[in-house]
Scaffold this motif. Structure first.
Motif, PDB file in Angstrom:
ATOM      1  N   UNK A  13       0.834  -1.201   0.000  1.00 41.16           N
ATOM      2  CA  UNK A  13       0.000   0.000   0.000  1.00 41.16           C
ATOM      3  C   UNK A  13       0.870   1.254   0.000  1.00 41.16           C
ATOM      4  N   UNK A  14       1.922   1.275   0.847  1.00 35.11           N
ATOM      5  CA  UNK A  14       2.744   2.482   0.933  1.00 35.11           C
ATOM      6  C   UNK A  14       3.545   2.689  -0.348  1.00 35.11           C
ATOM      7  N   UNK A  15       4.037   1.590  -0.967  1.00 32.98           N
ATOM      8  CA  UNK A  15       4.802   1.748  -2.203  1.00 32.98           C
ATOM      9  C   UNK A  15       3.929   2.308  -3.317  1.00 32.98           C
ATOM     10  N   UNK A  16       2.696   1.768  -3.444  1.00 31.79           N
ATOM     11  CA  UNK A  16       1.821   2.286  -4.493  1.00 31.79           C
ATOM     12  C   UNK A  16       1.415   3.726  -4.197  1.00 31.79           C
ATOM     13  N   UNK A  17       1.265   4.068  -2.901  1.00 28.86           N
ATOM     14  CA  UNK A  17       0.942   5.454  -2.560  1.00 28.86           C
ATOM     15  C   UNK A  17       2.099   6.369  -2.945  1.00 28.86           C
ATOM     16  N   UNK A  18       3.355   5.888  -2.750  1.00 27.95           N
ATOM     17  CA  UNK A  18       4.496   6.680  -3.196  1.00 27.95           C
ATOM     18  C   UNK A  18       4.474   6.842  -4.712  1.00 27.95           C
ATOM     19  N   UNK A  19       4.013   5.790  -5.411  1.00 28.13           N
ATOM     20  CA  UNK A  19       3.896   5.893  -6.866  1.00 28.13           C
ATOM     21  C   UNK A  19       2.952   7.004  -7.287  1.00 28.13           C
ATOM     22  N   UNK A  20       1.870   7.224  -6.501  1.00 25.12           N
ATOM     23  CA  UNK A  20       0.946   8.314  -6.819  1.00 25.12           C
ATOM     24  C   UNK A  20       1.691   9.643  -6.824  1.00 25.12           C
TER      25      UNK A  20
ATOM     26  N   UNK B   9       1.045   3.366  12.892  1.00 21.07           N
ATOM     27  CA  UNK B   9       2.228   3.825  12.148  1.00 21.07           C
ATOM     28  C   UNK B   9       1.957   3.777  10.648  1.00 21.07           C
ATOM     29  N   UNK B  10       1.377   2.649  10.170  1.00 19.69           N
ATOM     30  CA  UNK B  10       1.093   2.533   8.730  1.00 19.69           C
ATOM     31  C   UNK B  10       0.092   3.592   8.301  1.00 19.69           C
ATOM     32  N   UNK B  11      -0.923   3.816   9.153  1.00 18.47           N
ATOM     33  CA  UNK B  11      -1.924   4.828   8.825  1.00 18.47           C
ATOM     34  C   UNK B  11      -1.296   6.224   8.777  1.00 18.47           C
ATOM     35  N   UNK B  12      -0.390   6.506   9.726  1.00 22.52           N
ATOM     36  CA  UNK B  12       0.276   7.803   9.721  1.00 22.52           C
ATOM     37  C   UNK B  12       1.167   7.975   8.511  1.00 22.52           C
ATOM     38  N   UNK B  13       1.856   6.892   8.108  1.00 20.68           N
ATOM     39  CA  UNK B  13       2.705   6.989   6.919  1.00 20.68           C
ATOM     40  C   UNK B  13       1.863   7.238   5.680  1.00 20.68           C
ATOM     41  N   UNK B  14       0.706   6.551   5.585  1.00 19.79           N
ATOM     42  CA  UNK B  14      -0.169   6.768   4.424  1.00 19.79           C
ATOM     43  C   UNK B  14      -0.666   8.214   4.408  1.00 19.79           C
ATOM     44  N   UNK B  15      -1.010   8.726   5.605  1.00 20.72           N
ATOM     45  CA  UNK B  15      -1.458  10.125   5.688  1.00 20.72           C
ATOM     46  C   UNK B  15      -0.360  11.062   5.218  1.00 20.72           C
ATOM     47  N   UNK B  16       0.899  10.798   5.656  1.00 19.96           N
ATOM     48  CA  UNK B  16       1.964  11.737   5.279  1.00 19.96           C
ATOM     49  C   UNK B  16       2.278  11.634   3.794  1.00 19.96           C
ATOM     50  N   UNK B  32      -5.889  16.111  -5.661  1.00 18.86           N
ATOM     51  CA  UNK B  32      -7.147  15.467  -5.265  1.00 18.86           C
ATOM     52  C   UNK B  32      -6.927  14.017  -4.843  1.00 18.86           C
ATOM     53  N   UNK B  33      -6.049  13.304  -5.583  1.00 18.56           N
ATOM     54  CA  UNK B  33      -5.729  11.921  -5.197  1.00 18.56           C
ATOM     55  C   UNK B  33      -5.066  11.886  -3.822  1.00 18.56           C
ATOM     56  N   UNK B  34      -4.216  12.877  -3.528  1.00 20.23           N
ATOM     57  CA  UNK B  34      -3.600  12.949  -2.210  1.00 20.23           C
ATOM     58  C   UNK B  34      -4.635  13.125  -1.107  1.00 20.23           C
ATOM     59  N   UNK B  35      -5.672  13.923  -1.389  1.00 19.32           N
ATOM     60  CA  UNK B  35      -6.753  14.092  -0.407  1.00 19.32           C
ATOM     61  C   UNK B  35      -7.431  12.752  -0.141  1.00 19.32           C
ATOM     62  N   UNK B  36      -7.665  11.971  -1.206  1.00 19.59           N
ATOM     63  CA  UNK B  36      -8.289  10.654  -1.029  1.00 19.59           C
ATOM     64  C   UNK B  36      -7.417   9.751  -0.167  1.00 19.59           C
ATOM     65  N   UNK B  37      -6.087   9.809  -0.381  1.00 14.51           N
ATOM     66  CA  UNK B  37      -5.184   8.979   0.424  1.00 14.51           C
ATOM     67  C   UNK B  37      -5.280   9.365   1.891  1.00 14.51           C
ATOM     68  N   UNK B  38      -5.368  10.669   2.188  1.00 17.90           N
ATOM     69  CA  UNK B  38      -5.427  11.100   3.589  1.00 17.90           C
ATOM     70  C   UNK B  38      -6.734  10.640   4.238  1.00 17.90           C
ATOM     71  N   UNK B  39      -7.850  10.719   3.485  1.00 18.99           N
ATOM     72  CA  UNK B  39      -9.131  10.230   4.028  1.00 18.99           C
ATOM     73  C   UNK B  39      -9.048   8.739   4.330  1.00 18.99           C
ATOM     74  N   UNK B  40      -8.432   7.961   3.440  1.00 19.02           N
ATOM     75  CA  UNK B  40      -8.323   6.524   3.654  1.00 19.02           C
ATOM     76  C   UNK B  40      -7.458   6.211   4.864  1.00 19.02           C
ATOM     77  N   UNK B  41      -6.410   7.018   5.080  1.00 22.81           N
ATOM     78  CA  UNK B  41      -5.556   6.791   6.243  1.00 22.81           C
ATOM     79  C   UNK B  41      -6.356   6.969   7.532  1.00 22.81           C
ATOM     80  N   UNK B  42      -7.226   7.986   7.568  1.00 24.95           N
ATOM     81  CA  UNK B  42      -8.043   8.168   8.772  1.00 24.95           C
ATOM     82  C   UNK B  42      -8.995   6.988   8.942  1.00 24.95           C
ATOM     83  N   UNK B  43      -9.529   6.444   7.821  1.00 29.00           N
ATOM     84  CA  UNK B  43     -10.392   5.271   7.919  1.00 29.00           C
ATOM     85  C   UNK B  43      -9.646   4.095   8.532  1.00 29.00           C
TER      86      UNK B  43
END
Lengths: 167, 106
Positions: A13-20, B9-16, B32-43
């Protein structure tokens, strides 16, 4: 076993997010976003939230991403790729993000309660959809109605916004 | 077994990572895609808290999952409206690059 699956899907998940962030073309970014959301749905399943995992795949990886790809197809974005990168923006953004990650890891290490391992469910074969549905309709009925109205308003707003001439 | 700190930790990394997409990229679609990633991290952190904080019967706290359901619904509506606004903006200005959208700048 479960720990290995957790780390595999987290790292995917994190690698693909970095890809974004790092792909130059918006289509590649959108595809990475799909894979990131699918891996996130797998993480929901490791937390025994089957309903949320299915909704994640249906809504995000299905509906939202199709919408994104349609818009990318509609707009012609070829000129985007040969823009030069601003160094100051990357340094500033990297500082903000690095500070956030450092603060987060400090907080996570300083609270011993967070080191608790996952407690077992009393009934592991529970019907997750039924439990969420009962909670939704018994205790959150008014918010559910309101969210229905919100979706209707959003639909009408999108139709209005997409009309040829805005008045 | 993974701990609650792992999930957070994983959720925080996804948010960042989502935050970095908003801060670093200048294409409004990627923002906009970054906003979606941050919403998913909170989920993800909400579902993790629901699974680790069992109620008296030893079941997860389903209120958190209902909240995640509402967040996903609102996010879907937000994506539809936001993309319609982006298309209207593109029709008016012929660009999706945020540095070209400077009509409010003095």
């Amino acid at each position: 076993m479960q720990l290995a699956l957790f780390w595999i899907f987290s790292i995917l998940m994190l690698l693909f997010a970095l890809g974004v962030v790092f792909f130059r073309s918006p289509v590649n970014s959108a595809m990475c976003l799909v894979m990131s959301f699918v891996a996130l749905a797998a993480l929901f399943v490791t937390l025994d939230a089957y309903f949320i995992g299915v909704v994640q795949v249906l809504v995000y990886a299905g509906a939202v991403m199709v919408l994104f790809l349609f818009i990318i197809m509609l707009l012609d974005l070829r000129s985007e790729e040969n823009r030069r990168v601003k160094i100051s923006a990357w340094v500033g953004g990297g500082l903000v993000v690095g500070g956030f990650v450092a603060a987060l890891s400090h907080v996570l290490q300083s609270i011993p309660k967070l080191q608790a391992i996952k407690p077992d469910l009393s009934n592991p074969a529970v019907n997750d959809v039924a439990a969420v549905g009962v909670t939704l309709f018994r205790f959150f009925n008014l918010p559910l109605q309101i969210i229905g109205v919100l979706l209707l308003v959003a639909t009408i707003g999108v139709v209005l916004l997409s009309k040829k001439e805005l008045k | 077994m993974p701990t609650l700190a792992n999930y957070l930790l994983v959720s925080g990394l996804l948010f960042s990572i989502g935050l970095s997409a908003v801060l670093l990229r200048r294409n409004i679609l990627i923002i906009f895609m970054g906003l979606e990633l941050m919403l998913s991290a909170s989920n993800l952190s909400l579902v993790a808290f629901s699974r680790f904080h069992l109620d008296l019967e030893g079941m997860p706290n389903y209120n958190a999952q209902v909240l995640v359901f509402f967040i996903i619904t609102v996010a879907a509506a937000e994506v539809a409206v936001g993309l319609a606004i982006i298309v209207a903006l593109y029709r008016a200005k012929q660009t999706t690059h945020v540095e070209d959208l400077n009509s409010l700048k003095f």
